[in-house]
Design an enzyme around this catalytic site. Structure first.
Site, PDB file in Angstrom:
ATOM      1  NE  ARG A  72      -3.681   0.042  -2.699  1.00  0.00           N
ATOM      2  CZ  ARG A  72      -4.457  -0.180  -1.639  1.00  0.00           C
ATOM      3  NH1 ARG A  72      -5.408  -1.095  -1.685  1.00  0.00           N
ATOM      4  NH2 ARG A  72      -4.278   0.504  -0.525  1.00  0.00           N
ATOM      5  NE  ARG A 131      -4.054  -1.703   2.440  1.00  0.00           N
ATOM      6  CZ  ARG A 131      -4.229  -2.888   3.031  1.00  0.00           C
ATOM      7  NH1 ARG A 131      -3.251  -3.445   3.701  1.00  0.00           N
ATOM      8  NH2 ARG A 131      -5.394  -3.514   2.942  1.00  0.00           N
ATOM      9  CG  ASN A 140     -10.052  -5.202   3.398  1.00  0.00           C
ATOM     10  OD1 ASN A 140     -10.281  -6.326   3.799  1.00  0.00           O
ATOM     11  ND2 ASN A 140      -8.855  -4.650   3.468  1.00  0.00           N
ATOM     12  CD  GLU A 189      -9.829  -2.352  -4.170  1.00  0.00           C
ATOM     13  OE1 GLU A 189      -9.701  -2.438  -2.955  1.00  0.00           O
ATOM     14  OE2 GLU A 189      -9.371  -1.407  -4.856  1.00  0.00           O
ATOM     15  CB  CYS A 240      -4.393  -8.619  -1.458  1.00  0.00           C
ATOM     16  SG  CYS A 240      -5.347  -7.376  -2.321  1.00  0.00           S
ATOM     17  NE  ARG A 294     -12.092  -0.632   4.254  1.00  0.00           N
ATOM     18  CZ  ARG A 294     -11.056  -0.772   3.442  1.00  0.00           C
ATOM     19  NH1 ARG A 294     -11.232  -0.833   2.128  1.00  0.00           N
ATOM     20  NH2 ARG A 294      -9.843  -0.866   3.897  1.00  0.00           N
TER      21      ARG A 294
HETATM   22  C1  PEP Z   1      -9.171  -4.188  -0.009  1.00  0.00           C
HETATM   23  O1  PEP Z   1     -10.016  -3.328  -0.275  1.00  0.00           O
HETATM   24  O2  PEP Z   1      -9.452  -5.369   0.292  1.00  0.00           O
HETATM   25  C2  PEP Z   1      -7.747  -3.814  -0.007  1.00  0.00           C
HETATM   26  C3  PEP Z   1      -6.821  -4.732   0.111  1.00  0.00           C
HETATM   27  O3  PEP Z   1      -7.435  -2.497  -0.113  1.00  0.00           O
HETATM   28  P1  PEP Z   1      -7.566  -1.425   1.091  1.00  0.00           P
HETATM   29  O4  PEP Z   1      -7.907  -2.165   2.348  1.00  0.00           O
HETATM   30  O5  PEP Z   1      -6.251  -0.747   1.185  1.00  0.00           O
HETATM   31  O6  PEP Z   1      -8.649  -0.537   0.607  1.00  0.00           O
HETATM   32 MG    MG Z   2      -9.399  -1.481  -1.198  1.00  0.00          MG
END
Ligand code: PEP
Ligand code: MG
Length: 599
Positions: free
Chosen positions: A348, A312, A469, A446, A517, A480
């Protein structure tokens, strides 16, 4: 399945008796238990952070105090007159005035001043004594008044010390507390002194919780009332999402027992270090690391991982007060690529917005997770993308282990446009004399729309990675980051599992590899299901790596496939958790309660 897995810490008995120490309830952000001292990250004028200071002019200091109290009363009275306060607000405001005018409190503060203490510290001591007296009361309503008293003290301090900023002192076992902690605030705690994190906002998939996992410290999220935790001894139970304030000797002893049990578990995990990452029936699953922080945080796990599945890159951007230059980014990326070479490192591109703001890059005030974030920002600010790509490509010279991944992709045209930038920048660097090569490019799945675009996306990219996520939040329509709806957020929801299956099948049918991931990849409760899905790799925080490997090596893929089918047929996430809880218990994973969402 062998029954050799040791029991994990039995967390239910760590904080058994609510009456023994004040207990605050939040949600698990990262597992683990810590004993430490609370430190408020925003101590601009935290009363509890006021230092001692001796004075000689007692009269002047007493006058200063009385004037500050008068000012606080006047402001409250003016607010009462000018605003259309509700009945409850009127009553609270009036109660505040009464407390301010209370002779006992004033006498206590003045007594401190007479002993030679300056007014802010005399105020600190008197307020704390009163708050403690309230918090010892058996009546719940009166206990709650401790918070009001501390707020009152804070108000008076504002008039005593309008511009005070005290340097933060971090004890050896710092439990950092904040409304919405930033990466910078975490970075400011000296190495090795951060024992845990308490956040008043956010949930287990918020960025702060992800950083806690990267740092390997327990975290409790969504603790509504953090006032008064400054300087207090705290036990943080990251498994259950509890904070125990001023724990008694009995609670401390149980904490030590739990910590000793955790140590046994960690020793057992060491047995899989260096062993192949494969199932009990010999199916290899690559285990990769998610990296959120700088190099020093990879810990001992970096040799154990087969690469970095998600770097990240926001970190170098978040810990500065302006955009890092190409050279600054270059140094940062070079360090990661060199550490892991020849293993692949998936970087990323900058994914700001949502819960990852930059202090120096203003985002629209109303910018929810459905708003301006990820590649949407990069496409509108190609200069940011350009600098980052130049730094990444230059860092890869001589290494060739870079892979570039694009976040928050909704449609193929975004990938096409960003790849055009990439090719232009590659050519530009070549003409400048840099021997760069164009790395493999991948996308994160995503957004639900991307799930149905995989055949088109596959024409453009070399690999896929599933960001569960975000995917879960968009599939379930649950923010979230919002503790209010955290109970609805569950990446083990059967719909999420079905989506994952759809993605893995679709990507494999295009002959491309797919990784997972999101935080689910480090969740032991989910790991057998992810093995059943047939994902090529799992990428997780460093502190999950060995336990995931342990479970992987004790799972048979054929059984995991059956389990996945059963899980997808369950009516809801609670049933899936129940199924997986029983499964882990049958694997000998002891008495830990796995039924609640946990990282
Ligand atoms: C996700 O969204 O699962 C991810 C790995 O990215 P982030 O948590 O950094 O948004
Ligand atoms: Mg994400």
């Amino acid at each position: 399945m062998p029954d050799t897995l040791p029991p994990r810490v039995s967390h239910a008995d760590v904080l058994p008796d609510q009456a023994q120490g004040m207990q605050l309830v939040g949600q698990s952000g990262n597992g683990g238990i810590a004993l430490g001292q609370g430190v408020l990250a925003d101590q601009i004028t935290a009363l509890s952070a006021v230092p001692d200071r001796q004075i000689t002019d007692i009269q002047a200091e007493s006058d200063r105090l009385l004037q500050a109290v008068r000012q606080a009363v006047d402001v409250l009275r003016a607010q009462q007159a000018a605003t259309d306060l509700s009945g409850i607000e009127q009553a609270l405001s009036e109660a505040m005035v009464l407390m301010l005018e209370d002779d006992t409190l004033q006498a206590q503060i003045l007594a401190g001043i007479r002993q030679g203490q300056w007014a802010p510290a005399a105020l600190r001591d008197a307020i704390e004594a009163q708050a403690q007296a309230f918090s010892r009361m058996s009546d719940h309503y009166l206990r709650e008044r401790a918070t009001d008293v501390r707020e009152l003290g804070q108000r008076i301090l504002k008039y005593l010390q309008p511009d005070a900023i005290y340097p933060i002192i971090y004890p050896d076992q710092t439990i950092l507390i904040g409304m919405d902690l930033s990466a910078l605030q975490l970075a400011e705690v000296p190495r090795g002194q951060l024992a845990g994190i308490i956040s008043a906002s956010g949930t287990a998939t918020s960025h702060v919780a992800i950083l806690a996992r990267a740092l390997g410290v327990p975290a409790v999220m969504g603790v509504a009332d953090i006032t008064g935790l400054q300087g207090r001894t705290l036990i943080l139970d990251g498994y259950q999402g509890l904070v125990c304030v001023e724990p008694t000797a009995a609670i401390r002893a149980e904490y030590q027992h739990a910590a000793a049990q955790a140590q046994v578990w960690h020793t057992t995990l060491e047995t899989v270090r260096g062993q192949p990452a494969q199932t009990d029936d010999g199916v290899p699953v690559e285990l990769h690391l998610n990296i959120d922080l700088d190099n020093a945080q990879y810990g001992a796990q970096h040799t154990e991982a087969m690469g970095v599945g998600l770097y990240r890159t926001e970190w170098p951007f978040m810990v500065r007060d302006s955009f890092p230059s190409e050279e600054e980014q270059l140094a940062c990326y070079q360090q990661v690529l060199t550490t892991f070479a020849p293993r692949p490192v998936t970087m990323r591109t900058l994914d700001i917005g949502g819960d990852k703001p930059l202090p120096y890059f203003p985002l629209p005030a109303q910018n929810p997770f459905l708003g301006w974030r990820g590649v949407r920002i990069l496409l509108q600010h190609p200069a940011i993308f350009r600098t980052q790509l130049r730094a990444m490509l230059r860092a890869d010279i001589g290494q060739h282990n870079l892979r570039i991944m694009l976040p928050m992709v909704t449609q193929t045209s975004e990938v096409v446009e960003l790849k055009q930038h990439l090719h232009r920048i590659c050519a530009e660097l070549c003409t400048e004399g840099y021997a760069v090569t164009c790395p493999p490019v991948g996308v994160m799945i995503e957004v639900p729309a991307a799930m149905y675009q995989i055949d088109h996306l596959a024409q453009q990219v070399d690999f896929f990675s599933i960001g569960t996520n975000d995917l879960a939040q968009y599939l379930l329509a649950v923010d979230r980051d919002n503790p209010q709806v955290a109970g609805l957020y569950d990446d083990l929801h059967p719909a999420v599992l079905q989506a994952l299956q759809h993605i893995v099948i679709a990507v494999h049918s295009q002959g491309k590899p797919v990784s997972i991931c999101g935080e689910i990849a480090g969740n032991l409760l989910a790991v057998p299901l992810l093995i059943g899905l047939g994902a090529d790799s799992l990428s997780m925080s460093a502190d999950s790596l060995l336990s995931v490997k342990y479970l992987l090596r004790h799972t048979r893929q054929t059984e995991a496939q059956d389990l996945l089918q059963q899980a997808m047929m369950q009516p809801d996430a609670a049933q899936v958790r129940c199924l997986m809880q029983q499964t882990l218990q049958s694997y000998g994973l002891g008495d830990r309660d796995w039924s609640q969402p946990q990282p």
